[in-house]
Design an enzyme around this catalytic site. Structure first.
Site, PDB file in Angstrom:
ATOM      1  CD  GLU A  56      -2.394   1.258   2.816  1.00  0.00           C
ATOM      2  OE1 GLU A  56      -2.749   0.189   3.370  1.00  0.00           O
ATOM      3  OE2 GLU A  56      -2.532   2.375   3.353  1.00  0.00           O
ATOM      4  NE  ARG A  74       0.102   8.147   5.650  1.00  0.00           N
ATOM      5  CZ  ARG A  74       0.240   7.159   6.514  1.00  0.00           C
ATOM      6  NH1 ARG A  74       1.314   7.056   7.258  1.00  0.00           N
ATOM      7  NH2 ARG A  74      -0.720   6.263   6.660  1.00  0.00           N
ATOM      8  CB  THR A  91      -2.997   8.283   3.357  1.00  0.00           C
ATOM      9  OG1 THR A  91      -2.101   7.357   3.979  1.00  0.00           O
ATOM     10  CG2 THR A  91      -3.192   9.439   4.327  1.00  0.00           C
ATOM     11  CE  LYS A 134      -5.899   2.472   7.826  1.00  0.00           C
ATOM     12  NZ  LYS A 134      -4.634   2.808   7.180  1.00  0.00           N
TER      13      LYS A 134
END
Ligand code: 3PG
Length: 222
Positions: A41, A45, A69, A129
């Site tokens: 993943e 960021r 994210t 998640k």
């Protein structure tokens, strides 16, 4: 929409890649794959995250690459356009969930409360998640919601490590665990890909032992 667990096809670990350059992302993904994981993943960021997703897709076609994210509709679409094969978010809002659903990609939106879990479930999402797992009640919380949300399964992240991954993976409502413990910032910065492969191989070994026990409960109690 294909379920994320189906796409992962039994891969028990979902390591995070936070990268400054696409080449670094490819090197990290290769080291993780060498250690035995088949999915990664890339978290949004850093400025090059989308390029990193595309680079891993073309350099390592056998590795599944998702985006993490994801926080808004534009990012969800950008990730799909960059080649992401699945989407992960740290949080859930109705608009974000709908945008992620609209991409048609497998997904795991982030939840930490029973109400967020129920909202996602209400929108047809049963693979979520659980983040931040260690601060949101850990395995006791996942056990507590099992009988309430019987169809929902989780990818816990946040505080997962070699020391506790089997505690999570052994739960019936956990299908994969994720996080950054296999790609620590100091090893990434040093370019120590051999160490990343070694860390990964050890966690894969722990996970496989745990999954073997999980899939043979009768043999265990006999
Ligand atoms: C995530 O995005 O899932 C978290 O950053 C993972 O948390 P960790 O860094 O504690 O593994």
């Amino acid at each position: 929409m294909t379920a994320l667990s189906r796409l992962l096809n039994g891969c028990p670990l979902l390591p995070i890649i936070q990268t400054e350059t696409p080449q670094q992302a490819v090197d990290i993904a290769a080291a993780l794959a060498q250690g035995g994981v088949s999915a990664v993943e890339v978290v949004l960021r850093t400025p090059k995250a989308l390029d990193a997703i595309s680079a891993i897709r073309s350099a390592l076609p056998s590795v599944l690459v998702g985006a993490g994210t994801v926080l808004n509709a534009a990012q969800a679409q950008d990730c799909k356009d960059a080649g992401a094969q699945f989407l992960v978010s740290p949080a859930s809002t109705p608009a974000l969930l709908q945008a992620m659903i609209d991409t048609g990609l497998p997904l795991a939106p982030g939840v930490s409360t029973v109400s967020e879990m129920a909202m996602a479930h209400e929108m047809g999402l049963n693979e979520l998640k659980f983040f931040p797992a260690n601060l949101s009640g850990g395995t006791p919380m996942l056990n507590a919601v099992r009988s309430i949300l019987q169809q929902v399964r989780f990818c816990p992240t946040g505080g997962i490590s070699a020391a506790n991954l089997t505690e999570y993976l052994s739960l019936p409502n956990v299908f994969v665990v994720g996080g950054s413990w296999l790609t620590p910032a100091d090893l990434v910065k040093a370019g120590d890909y051999t160490a990343i492969t070694a860390l990964t191989a050890e966690s894969v070994r722990l996970a496989n032992v745990c999954l073997a026990e999980k899939s043979a409960p009768l043999r265990k109690s006999a």
